[in-house]
Scaffold this motif. Structure first.
Motif, PDB file in Angstrom:
ATOM      1  N   GLU A   1       0.838  -1.194   0.000  1.00 16.23           N
ATOM      2  CA  GLU A   1       0.000   0.000   0.000  1.00 16.23           C
ATOM      3  C   GLU A   1       0.874   1.245   0.000  1.00 16.23           C
ATOM      4  OE1 GLU A   1      -4.077   0.023   2.233  1.00 16.23           O
ATOM      5  OE2 GLU A   1      -2.570   0.924   3.553  1.00 16.23           O
ATOM      6  N   PHE A   2       0.389   2.310  -0.645  1.00 12.93           N
ATOM      7  CA  PHE A   2       1.170   3.542  -0.720  1.00 12.93           C
ATOM      8  C   PHE A   2       0.326   4.739  -0.298  1.00 12.93           C
ATOM      9  CE2 PHE A   2       3.299   0.613  -3.526  1.00 12.93           C
ATOM     10  CZ  PHE A   2       4.640   0.845  -3.260  1.00 12.93           C
ATOM     11  N   ASP A   3       0.988   5.672   0.405  1.00 14.61           N
ATOM     12  CA  ASP A   3       0.322   6.886   0.862  1.00 14.61           C
ATOM     13  C   ASP A   3       0.196   7.916  -0.261  1.00 14.61           C
ATOM     14  OD1 ASP A   3       0.202   6.043   3.650  1.00 14.61           O
ATOM     15  OD2 ASP A   3       2.379   6.302   3.630  1.00 14.61           O
ATOM     16  N   TYR A   4       1.205   7.948  -1.122  1.00 15.78           N
ATOM     17  CA  TYR A   4       1.215   8.886  -2.238  1.00 15.78           C
ATOM     18  C   TYR A   4       1.638   8.136  -3.495  1.00 15.78           C
ATOM     19  CZ  TYR A   4       1.014  12.211   1.577  1.00 15.78           C
ATOM     20  OH  TYR A   4       0.625  12.882   2.713  1.00 15.78           O
ATOM     21  N   ILE A   5       0.853   8.287  -4.554  1.00 17.00           N
ATOM     22  CA  ILE A   5       1.167   7.650  -5.835  1.00 17.00           C
ATOM     23  C   ILE A   5       1.267   8.756  -6.885  1.00 17.00           C
ATOM     24  CG2 ILE A   5       0.380   6.064  -7.631  1.00 17.00           C
ATOM     25  CD1 ILE A   5      -1.025   4.437  -5.488  1.00 17.00           C
ATOM     26  N   ILE A   6       2.349   8.708  -7.649  1.00 15.23           N
ATOM     27  CA  ILE A   6       2.636   9.720  -8.672  1.00 15.23           C
ATOM     28  C   ILE A   6       2.641   9.044 -10.032  1.00 15.23           C
ATOM     29  CG2 ILE A   6       4.331  11.395  -9.509  1.00 15.23           C
ATOM     30  CD1 ILE A   6       5.451  11.378  -6.557  1.00 15.23           C
ATOM     31  N   CYS A   7       1.993   9.665 -10.998  1.00 16.12           N
ATOM     32  CA  CYS A   7       2.044   9.182 -12.382  1.00 16.12           C
ATOM     33  C   CYS A   7       2.100  10.407 -13.289  1.00 16.12           C
ATOM     34  CB  CYS A   7       0.829   8.309 -12.692  1.00 16.12           C
ATOM     35  SG  CYS A   7       0.917   7.521 -14.311  1.00 16.12           S
ATOM     36  N   HIS A   8       3.310  10.824 -13.606  1.00 17.44           N
ATOM     37  CA  HIS A   8       3.508  12.050 -14.380  1.00 17.44           C
ATOM     38  C   HIS A   8       3.934  11.718 -15.808  1.00 17.44           C
ATOM     39  CE1 HIS A   8       4.466  16.292 -15.106  1.00 17.44           C
ATOM     40  NE2 HIS A   8       5.502  15.843 -15.787  1.00 17.44           N
ATOM     41  N   GLY A   9       3.231  12.300 -16.770  1.00 18.09           N
ATOM     42  CA  GLY A   9       3.626  12.156 -18.158  1.00 18.09           C
ATOM     43  C   GLY A   9       3.498  10.751 -18.703  1.00 18.09           C
ATOM     44  N   VAL A  10       2.514   9.994 -18.234  1.00 15.39           N
ATOM     45  CA  VAL A  10       2.327   8.618 -18.679  1.00 15.39           C
ATOM     46  C   VAL A  10       0.926   8.398 -19.245  1.00 15.39           C
ATOM     47  CG1 VAL A  10       2.380   6.184 -18.004  1.00 15.39           C
ATOM     48  CG2 VAL A  10       3.973   7.795 -16.945  1.00 15.39           C
ATOM     49  N   TYR A  11      -0.088   8.808 -18.522  1.00 16.95           N
ATOM     50  CA  TYR A  11      -1.470   8.421 -18.803  1.00 16.95           C
ATOM     51  C   TYR A  11      -1.875   8.693 -20.249  1.00 16.95           C
ATOM     52  CZ  TYR A  11      -6.507   7.947 -18.310  1.00 16.95           C
ATOM     53  OH  TYR A  11      -7.812   7.558 -18.466  1.00 16.95           O
ATOM     54  N   SER A  12      -1.552   9.860 -20.770  1.00 19.28           N
ATOM     55  CA  SER A  12      -1.973  10.204 -22.137  1.00 19.28           C
ATOM     56  C   SER A  12      -1.083   9.588 -23.207  1.00 19.28           C
ATOM     57  CB  SER A  12      -1.977  11.735 -22.319  1.00 19.28           C
ATOM     58  OG  SER A  12      -2.992  12.330 -21.545  1.00 19.28           O
ATOM     59  N   TRP A  13       0.011   8.974 -22.807  1.00 15.52           N
ATOM     60  CA  TRP A  13       1.008   8.493 -23.763  1.00 15.52           C
ATOM     61  C   TRP A  13       1.080   6.971 -23.811  1.00 15.52           C
ATOM     62  CZ3 TRP A  13       1.331  12.635 -20.545  1.00 15.52           C
ATOM     63  CH2 TRP A  13       1.492  13.886 -21.148  1.00 15.52           C
TER      64      TRP A  13
END
Length: 528
Positions: free
Chosen positions: A123-135
């Motif tokens: 489990e994670f408190d903070y999840i980052i996904c930068h510059g991926v979803y649209s690509w």
């Protein structure tokens, strides 16, 4: 001659991986995705029990070389930090950097988000996904939202960036031209050269008063000077699927996630777009924050969003206004010098703010002092209590009556600074050294040292910012572990010149050492 080219037909996943292996991203960090920023944003908008950043569990999906995780991991040794990326080449670059920095809390893994073992990751408190979803493909994009829901702690916050309409409607014209005529070969460097050449050609032949000329001008302003790897991955990528904001909200809802906020709070509030625009939009949208923000996307022709998502169960906590009862937990920083260089303890109207940044106007002597107090601590923070106390003390020393409502007036000021993007804030203090000593944090020194012999060197600061370093500074910064000793720094640079590591004459060398504190202040490695 330019010829139409078709997309290759090989497996999409392998193609995307190959693109990143062939042209790895450079080292970058994204301050708006920093866990400390996510935490304080959630807190200000009503979330209770936001996870403690110092011991947080942080995951980045599509981490590239892991450079966006490096500042956080380096300054939060008790946190657990994991990054996953499809590209083995990028992950190995990042792992080598992690080893060189001696970090034991950052784990970079090669992996496919669609194949994540949730039990293994935890489990994670903070999840980052930068510059991926649209690509990525629709399947992978859907998997990203699913995995965020599965791995996000009950009170956790996720950061997701993505391309949006309507702004991407114009950009698609340029992308379509490049992908139809400029890419498709095995040589990614040639792809970028062909694409740039095509843009130059279209710019030369487009009618000056036509739509294409305006689109190309906007493109040159935002993308024209970008590095080749940025252009390849962001503009020429195999996949690029923008959407409208409301469509993203609906997709998130389908996975049990809801929209909390934009990482940049100032873009959410209609008042920042002019009084007339604000009133008409507020009247039209009523109490719907989502409708308001979609309208603001049209008003600003937005191309890119950086949204914060939370578990749907937390929805009742969200308040789309700043709750001043929460200000006492804040630690605030703001660069707000007086434009005329003075602080007038009278009711004359004065302007505060740094060049190129939003300006604040006030005729309240107490608020003038409060702004000066913030500016004197920049780029470090003051707690809310410190700001109140130091302002009151300075007013008292000057014999000026603060008034019983000083705290409320300072809270009014903080609201303005937060809403217009002038302030930085955290739930924990951000301590920055003084330019009088030019002593910088060990992680920042070590990061600079890694780039001594490289074509590109960077360092980072406690605000999760990363800066490129000149040939001189990549030699100077590793030496700044103690007091500023000019002669020793000069000797070190002269030795580097003799070894052929840098080329600089002695007069310029001395000037570089003497102006070092100013550059450190610009990089927010020192202040005051």
């Amino acid at each position: 001659m330019i010829r139409p080219q078709c997309r290759p037909t090989d497996d999409a996943l392998e193609r995307v991986c190959s693109e990143y292996d062939s042209a790895p991203y450079g080292f970058h960090s994204y301050p708006q995705s920093a866990p400390g920023h996510l935490a304080v944003t959630g807190y200000l908008l009503g979330l209770d029990g936001v996870p403690d950043v110092a011991t947080a569990r942080v995951l980045e999906i599509g981490c590239a070389t892991g450079s966006n995780l490096l500042p956080f991991a380096a300054f939060h040794p008790d946190a657990r930090v994991v990054g996953i990326d499809l590209s083995p080449v990028q992950i190995e670059i990042g792992r080598q950097c992690v080893r060189d920095l001696g970090l034991t809390n950052l784990d970079l893994r090669v992996g496919d988000v669609t194949q994540i073992d949730t039990a293994e990751f935890g489990e994670f408190d903070y999840i980052i996904c930068h510059g991926v979803y649209s690509w990525v493909s629709t399947t992978v994009a859907d998997a990203i939202l699913a995995i965020i829901r599965q791995l996000l702690a009950p009170n956790g916050i996720a950061y997701l960036s993505y391309n949006v309409y309507p702004g991407w409607k114009n950009k698609e014209i340029v992308r379509d031209a490049m992908t139809l005529f400029g890419v498709g070969g095995a040589d990614v460097d040639q792809d970028v050269r062909d694409a740039r050449g095509l843009i130059d050609l279209l710019g030369d032949v487009a009618p000056a008063d036509g739509v294409l000329a305006k689109v190309l001008a906007d493109y040159e302003t935002t993308v024209g000077a970008a590095r080749d790897y940025y252009m390849l991955h962001d503009e020429l990528s195999t996949f690029n699927e923008p959407c409208y904001f409301l469509q993203m909200v609906e997709r998130a809802n389908d996975h049990g996630l809801i929209y909390l906020a934009e990482a940049r709070l100032q873009v959410m509030f209609a008042g920042n777009y002019g009084t007339e625009v604000a009133q008409r939009l507020l009247d039209a949208c009523g109490d719907s924050q989502l409708a308001l923000e979609q309208c603001l996307d049209f008003v600003s022709n937005r191309t890119f969003r950086q949204s914060l998502l939370i578990n749907a169960e937390c929805a009742p906590q969200i308040r789309y206004h700043l709750d001043r009862q929460r200000y006492p937990r804040l630690h605030i920083a703001a660069r707000m010098p007086s434009v005329d260089g003075t602080i007038a303890l009278d009711t004359s109207r004065q302007t505060f703010g740094a060049p190129g940044e939003p300006m604040v106007f006030t005729s309240d002597p107490a608020l003038k002092v409060a702004l000066d107090v913030l500016n004197s601590r920049w780029p470090g923070t003051l707690s809310w209590a410190e700001l109140q106390q130091e302002t009151a003390t300075r007013l008292d020393d000057a014999g000026y009556p603060a008034g019983d409502d000083l705290a409320a007036r300072i809270d009014d000021l903080l609201t303005v600074l937060i809403l217009n993007g002038s302030a930085r804030y955290r739930l924990d203090p951000v301590s920055i050294g003084s330019t009088s000593t030019a002593r910088i944090d060990k992680p920042s020194r070590l990061m600079a040292e890694l780039g001594r012999g490289e074509a590109e060197a960077v360092t980072f600061n406690r605000w999760h910012e990363m800066f490129s370093l000149s040939a001189v500074d990549r030699h100077l910064l590793p030496l700044l572990g103690g007091e500023f000793e000019r002669d020793k720094l000069l000797d070190a640079l002269r030795a580097a010149v003799r070894r052929g590591q840098i080329e600089i004459d002695d007069e310029e060398l001395r000037a570089q050492v003497d102006t070092l504190p100013e550059r450190l202040a610009t990089m927010r490695l020192c202040g005051g």
